[in-house]
Motif scaffolding. Structure first.
Motif, PDB file in Angstrom:
ATOM      1  N   GLN A  68       0.829  -1.206   0.000  1.00 49.51           N
ATOM      2  CA  GLN A  68       0.000   0.000   0.000  1.00 49.51           C
ATOM      3  C   GLN A  68       0.865   1.258   0.000  1.00 49.51           C
ATOM      4  O   GLN A  68       0.584   2.221  -0.722  1.00 49.51           O
ATOM      5  N   ALA A  69       1.909   1.253   0.806  1.00 46.29           N
ATOM      6  CA  ALA A  69       2.789   2.423   0.884  1.00 46.29           C
ATOM      7  C   ALA A  69       3.496   2.651  -0.448  1.00 46.29           C
ATOM      8  O   ALA A  69       3.629   3.796  -0.903  1.00 46.29           O
ATOM      9  N   ARG A  70       3.961   1.585  -1.079  1.00 47.92           N
ATOM     10  CA  ARG A  70       4.624   1.726  -2.386  1.00 47.92           C
ATOM     11  C   ARG A  70       3.660   2.254  -3.437  1.00 47.92           C
ATOM     12  O   ARG A  70       4.020   3.110  -4.247  1.00 47.92           O
ATOM     13  N   GLU A  71       2.446   1.722  -3.445  1.00 40.26           N
ATOM     14  CA  GLU A  71       1.445   2.189  -4.411  1.00 40.26           C
ATOM     15  C   GLU A  71       1.094   3.657  -4.169  1.00 40.26           C
ATOM     16  O   GLU A  71       0.960   4.427  -5.119  1.00 40.26           O
ATOM     17  N   ALA A  72       0.952   4.040  -2.929  1.00 37.74           N
ATOM     18  CA  ALA A  72       0.646   5.441  -2.610  1.00 37.74           C
ATOM     19  C   ALA A  72       1.805   6.343  -3.028  1.00 37.74           C
ATOM     20  O   ALA A  72       1.583   7.440  -3.576  1.00 37.74           O
ATOM     21  N   SER A  73       3.028   5.893  -2.784  1.00 37.99           N
ATOM     22  CA  SER A  73       4.192   6.678  -3.187  1.00 37.99           C
ATOM     23  C   SER A  73       4.251   6.821  -4.704  1.00 37.99           C
ATOM     24  O   SER A  73       4.498   7.913  -5.229  1.00 37.99           O
ATOM     25  N   ARG A  74       4.010   5.710  -5.417  1.00 38.99           N
ATOM     26  CA  ARG A  74       4.013   5.749  -6.879  1.00 38.99           C
ATOM     27  C   ARG A  74       2.919   6.693  -7.397  1.00 38.99           C
ATOM     28  O   ARG A  74       3.155   7.497  -8.297  1.00 38.99           O
ATOM     29  N   GLY A  76       1.572   9.233  -5.832  1.00 48.75           N
ATOM     30  CA  GLY A  76       1.970  10.594  -5.504  1.00 48.75           C
ATOM     31  C   GLY A  76       3.009  11.134  -6.478  1.00 48.75           C
ATOM     32  O   GLY A  76       2.939  12.287  -6.917  1.00 48.75           O
ATOM     33  N   MET A  77       3.988  10.276  -6.817  1.00 45.61           N
ATOM     34  CA  MET A  77       5.014  10.699  -7.787  1.00 45.61           C
ATOM     35  C   MET A  77       4.394  10.959  -9.154  1.00 45.61           C
ATOM     36  O   MET A  77       4.736  11.942  -9.814  1.00 45.61           O
ATOM     37  N   GLU A  78       3.484  10.089  -9.577  1.00 46.42           N
ATOM     38  CA  GLU A  78       2.825  10.275 -10.872  1.00 46.42           C
ATOM     39  C   GLU A  78       2.004  11.565 -10.883  1.00 46.42           C
ATOM     40  O   GLU A  78       2.024  12.314 -11.866  1.00 46.42           O
ATOM     41  N   TRP A  80       2.519  14.216  -9.044  1.00 47.31           N
ATOM     42  CA  TRP A  80       3.439  15.340  -9.010  1.00 47.31           C
ATOM     43  C   TRP A  80       4.038  15.584 -10.394  1.00 47.31           C
ATOM     44  O   TRP A  80       4.140  16.718 -10.848  1.00 47.31           O
TER      45      TRP A  80
END
Length: 88
Positions: A68-74, A76-78, A80
């Motif tokens: 979940q954290a990796r997906e949320a980070s990905r 967020g990066m997308e 941004w």
């Protein structure tokens, strides 16, 4: 029987009382350690029982949270990158 020991100064030490104190201290320390060991054993047994009764094991929960954290980070990066006008 004389239980007093004359040291180099004028202090008289009752060696029987000192010996009794040392023995009582040692017995108390052993009793305290035994109590701590029994308490730790009970707490660890309860923890193991709680983990066994869980629907999802802690390792699987941790793996799911990491995904979940990796997906949320990905995501967020997308987001941004899409707002800044750059693509990766």
């Amino acid at each position: 029987m004389n239980h007093y020991h004359q040291s180099s100064g004028t202090i008289e030490i009752n060696t029987r009382l000192v010996t009794t104190g040392v023995v009582l201290t040692a017995v108390g320390a052993v009793t305290a350690w035994a109590g701590m060991a029994i308490t730790a054993s009970a707490v660890f047994a309860a923890g193991r029982r709680i983990i066994r009764e869980m629907d999802v094991p802690p390792t699987q929960q941790a793996a799911a949270k990491l995904r979940q954290a990796r997906e949320a980070s990905r995501a967020g990066m997308e987001a941004w990158h899409s707002t800044s006008g750059t693509q990766t």
